[in-house]
Design a protein around this motif. Structure first.
Motif, PDB file in Angstrom:
ATOM      1  N   GLY A  15       0.803  -1.193   0.000  1.00  0.00           N
ATOM      2  CA  GLY A  15       0.000   0.000   0.000  1.00  0.00           C
ATOM      3  C   GLY A  15       0.842   1.250   0.000  1.00  0.00           C
ATOM      4  N   VAL A  16       0.236   2.340  -0.277  1.00  0.00           N
ATOM      5  CA  VAL A  16       0.899   3.638  -0.272  1.00  0.00           C
ATOM      6  C   VAL A  16       0.848   4.184   1.145  1.00  0.00           C
ATOM      7  CG1 VAL A  16       0.835   5.982  -1.182  1.00  0.00           C
ATOM      8  CG2 VAL A  16       0.208   4.061  -2.650  1.00  0.00           C
ATOM      9  N   THR A  17       1.988   4.557   1.655  1.00  0.00           N
ATOM     10  CA  THR A  17       2.044   5.096   3.007  1.00  0.00           C
ATOM     11  C   THR A  17       2.029   6.613   2.930  1.00  0.00           C
ATOM     12  OG1 THR A  17       3.343   3.202   3.683  1.00  0.00           O
ATOM     13  CG2 THR A  17       3.344   5.091   5.159  1.00  0.00           C
ATOM     14  N   GLN A  18       1.028   7.215   3.556  1.00  0.00           N
ATOM     15  CA  GLN A  18       0.923   8.666   3.592  1.00  0.00           C
ATOM     16  C   GLN A  18       0.772   9.112   5.038  1.00  0.00           C
ATOM     17  OE1 GLN A  18      -2.470   9.772   1.298  1.00  0.00           O
ATOM     18  NE2 GLN A  18      -1.485   9.354  -0.648  1.00  0.00           N
ATOM     19  N   LYS A  19       1.394  10.226   5.359  1.00  0.00           N
ATOM     20  CA  LYS A  19       1.205  10.798   6.680  1.00  0.00           C
ATOM     21  C   LYS A  19      -0.151  11.497   6.715  1.00  0.00           C
ATOM     22  CE  LYS A  19       6.002  11.511   7.857  1.00  0.00           C
ATOM     23  NZ  LYS A  19       7.019  12.464   8.245  1.00  0.00           N
ATOM     24  N   TYR A  29      -4.884 -10.295  18.740  1.00  0.00           N
ATOM     25  CA  TYR A  29      -3.823 -10.912  17.948  1.00  0.00           C
ATOM     26  C   TYR A  29      -2.803  -9.828  17.603  1.00  0.00           C
ATOM     27  CZ  TYR A  29      -6.590 -15.169  16.843  1.00  0.00           C
ATOM     28  OH  TYR A  29      -7.287 -16.341  16.888  1.00  0.00           O
ATOM     29  N   VAL A  30      -1.664 -10.254  17.093  1.00  0.00           N
ATOM     30  CA  VAL A  30      -0.640  -9.319  16.623  1.00  0.00           C
ATOM     31  C   VAL A  30      -1.037  -8.831  15.236  1.00  0.00           C
ATOM     32  CG1 VAL A  30       1.786  -9.060  15.979  1.00  0.00           C
ATOM     33  CG2 VAL A  30       1.166 -10.470  17.955  1.00  0.00           C
ATOM     34  N   TYR A  31      -1.003  -7.522  15.039  1.00  0.00           N
ATOM     35  CA  TYR A  31      -1.302  -6.931  13.737  1.00  0.00           C
ATOM     36  C   TYR A  31      -0.010  -6.802  12.946  1.00  0.00           C
ATOM     37  CZ  TYR A  31      -2.246  -3.232  10.333  1.00  0.00           C
ATOM     38  OH  TYR A  31      -2.338  -2.498   9.174  1.00  0.00           O
ATOM     39  N   VAL A  32       0.005  -7.355  11.726  1.00  0.00           N
ATOM     40  CA  VAL A  32       1.172  -7.268  10.852  1.00  0.00           C
ATOM     41  C   VAL A  32       0.781  -6.479   9.611  1.00  0.00           C
ATOM     42  CG1 VAL A  32       2.879  -8.551   9.510  1.00  0.00           C
ATOM     43  CG2 VAL A  32       2.042  -9.492  11.682  1.00  0.00           C
ATOM     44  N   ASP A  33       1.347  -5.290   9.479  1.00  0.00           N
ATOM     45  CA  ASP A  33       1.087  -4.423   8.329  1.00  0.00           C
ATOM     46  C   ASP A  33       1.999  -4.843   7.186  1.00  0.00           C
ATOM     47  OD1 ASP A  33       2.017  -1.831   6.767  1.00  0.00           O
ATOM     48  OD2 ASP A  33       0.015  -1.437   7.563  1.00  0.00           O
ATOM     49  N   GLU A  34       1.484  -4.813   5.960  1.00  0.00           N
ATOM     50  CA  GLU A  34       2.279  -5.273   4.821  1.00  0.00           C
ATOM     51  C   GLU A  34       3.536  -4.434   4.598  1.00  0.00           C
ATOM     52  OE1 GLU A  34       0.628  -5.293   0.889  1.00  0.00           O
ATOM     53  OE2 GLU A  34       0.022  -3.226   1.000  1.00  0.00           O
ATOM     54  N   ASP A  35       3.577  -3.220   5.097  1.00  0.00           N
ATOM     55  CA  ASP A  35       4.746  -2.371   4.895  1.00  0.00           C
ATOM     56  C   ASP A  35       5.587  -2.194   6.156  1.00  0.00           C
ATOM     57  OD1 ASP A  35       4.277  -1.833   2.188  1.00  0.00           O
ATOM     58  OD2 ASP A  35       2.802  -0.315   2.709  1.00  0.00           O
ATOM     59  N   LYS A  86       9.251  -8.635   8.007  1.00  0.00           N
ATOM     60  CA  LYS A  86       9.277  -7.429   7.174  1.00  0.00           C
ATOM     61  C   LYS A  86       8.320  -7.590   6.006  1.00  0.00           C
ATOM     62  CE  LYS A  86      14.057  -6.337   8.193  1.00  0.00           C
ATOM     63  NZ  LYS A  86      15.392  -6.105   7.687  1.00  0.00           N
ATOM     64  N   ASN A  87       7.692  -6.486   5.608  1.00  0.00           N
ATOM     65  CA  ASN A  87       6.824  -6.450   4.426  1.00  0.00           C
ATOM     66  C   ASN A  87       5.741  -7.523   4.455  1.00  0.00           C
ATOM     67  OD1 ASN A  87       8.265  -4.261   3.332  1.00  0.00           O
ATOM     68  ND2 ASN A  87       9.828  -5.668   2.585  1.00  0.00           N
ATOM     69  N   GLY A  88       5.071  -7.663   5.578  1.00  0.00           N
ATOM     70  CA  GLY A  88       3.998  -8.642   5.684  1.00  0.00           C
ATOM     71  C   GLY A  88       4.491 -10.064   5.833  1.00  0.00           C
ATOM     72  N   GLN A 121      -2.266  -7.788   7.192  1.00  0.00           N
ATOM     73  CA  GLN A 121      -2.901  -6.903   6.215  1.00  0.00           C
ATOM     74  C   GLN A 121      -2.035  -6.958   4.974  1.00  0.00           C
ATOM     75  OE1 GLN A 121      -1.398  -3.654   5.352  1.00  0.00           O
ATOM     76  NE2 GLN A 121      -3.025  -3.036   4.017  1.00  0.00           N
ATOM     77  N   SER A 122      -2.618  -7.441   3.849  1.00  0.00           N
ATOM     78  CA  SER A 122      -1.765  -7.724   2.707  1.00  0.00           C
ATOM     79  C   SER A 122      -2.444  -7.592   1.350  1.00  0.00           C
ATOM     80  CB  SER A 122      -1.199  -9.133   2.866  1.00  0.00           C
ATOM     81  OG  SER A 122      -0.208  -9.367   1.934  1.00  0.00           O
ATOM     82  N   PRO A 123      -2.834  -6.393   0.925  1.00  0.00           N
ATOM     83  CA  PRO A 123      -3.391  -6.259  -0.414  1.00  0.00           C
ATOM     84  C   PRO A 123      -2.366  -6.576  -1.505  1.00  0.00           C
ATOM     85  CG  PRO A 123      -3.481  -4.156   0.742  1.00  0.00           C
ATOM     86  CD  PRO A 123      -2.882  -5.151   1.672  1.00  0.00           C
TER      87      PRO A 123
END
Length: 141
Positions: free
Chosen positions: A1-5, A76-82, A98-100, A115-117
């Motif tokens: 995904g695109v990471t934006q602040k 549960y533990v949340y793992v972000d794809e980025d 790393k990276n999901g 989370q892994s689109p």
């Protein structure tokens, strides 16, 4: 995904905890937010039977929110794809995910929501990967 602040306005509103102001801002940026349905207790109960959950779909479709909320509700533990997450492998050793950590999340000891689109196109391979891991008794990361 695109990471934006988040914008300064969003950060200010979220820090202020002014619910009315937050709702007004949400109405502007995500008009259908009020009709979203929370996860039911029955759904959460059913999901507790799984140690690993993947939330995927088209980018910008709400996978980050859905995965984070599921992880919170399930504890549960949340793992972000980025992102990076310090987890534990089957040998009880520290493992930096790393990276999901696709598909290594299948081998960690923790219960995770990933989370892994980015990997929507390979989700159909999960049953094969799970079978291979089970049959080979893989304990290394």
């Amino acid at each position: 995904g695109v990471t934006q602040k988040p914008s300064q306005e969003v950060m200010t509103v979220s820090r202020s905890k002014n619910v009315t102001q937050l709702h007004n801002l949400l109405d502007q940026v995500h008009p259908i937010w009020r009709i979203t349905v929370p996860f039911s207790k029955e759904t959460i109960s059913l999901l507790h039977q799984y140690d690993k959950i993947v939330v995927s779909g088209p980018q910008r479709s709400g996978t980050t929110y859905a995965a984070a909320e599921l992880a919170r509700l399930l504890n549960y533990v949340y793992v972000d794809e980025d992102g990076e997450k310090d987890l534990t492998n089957s040998k009880n050793e520290s493992y930096i995910c790393k990276n999901g950590c696709w598909p290594d999340f299948l081998r960690v000891r923790e219960k995770v929501v990933v989370q892994s689109p980015r990997y929507t196109h390979v989700l159909h391979n999960l049953p094969t990967l799970i079978n291979e891991l089970t049959e080979s008794n893989v304990t290394d990361m």
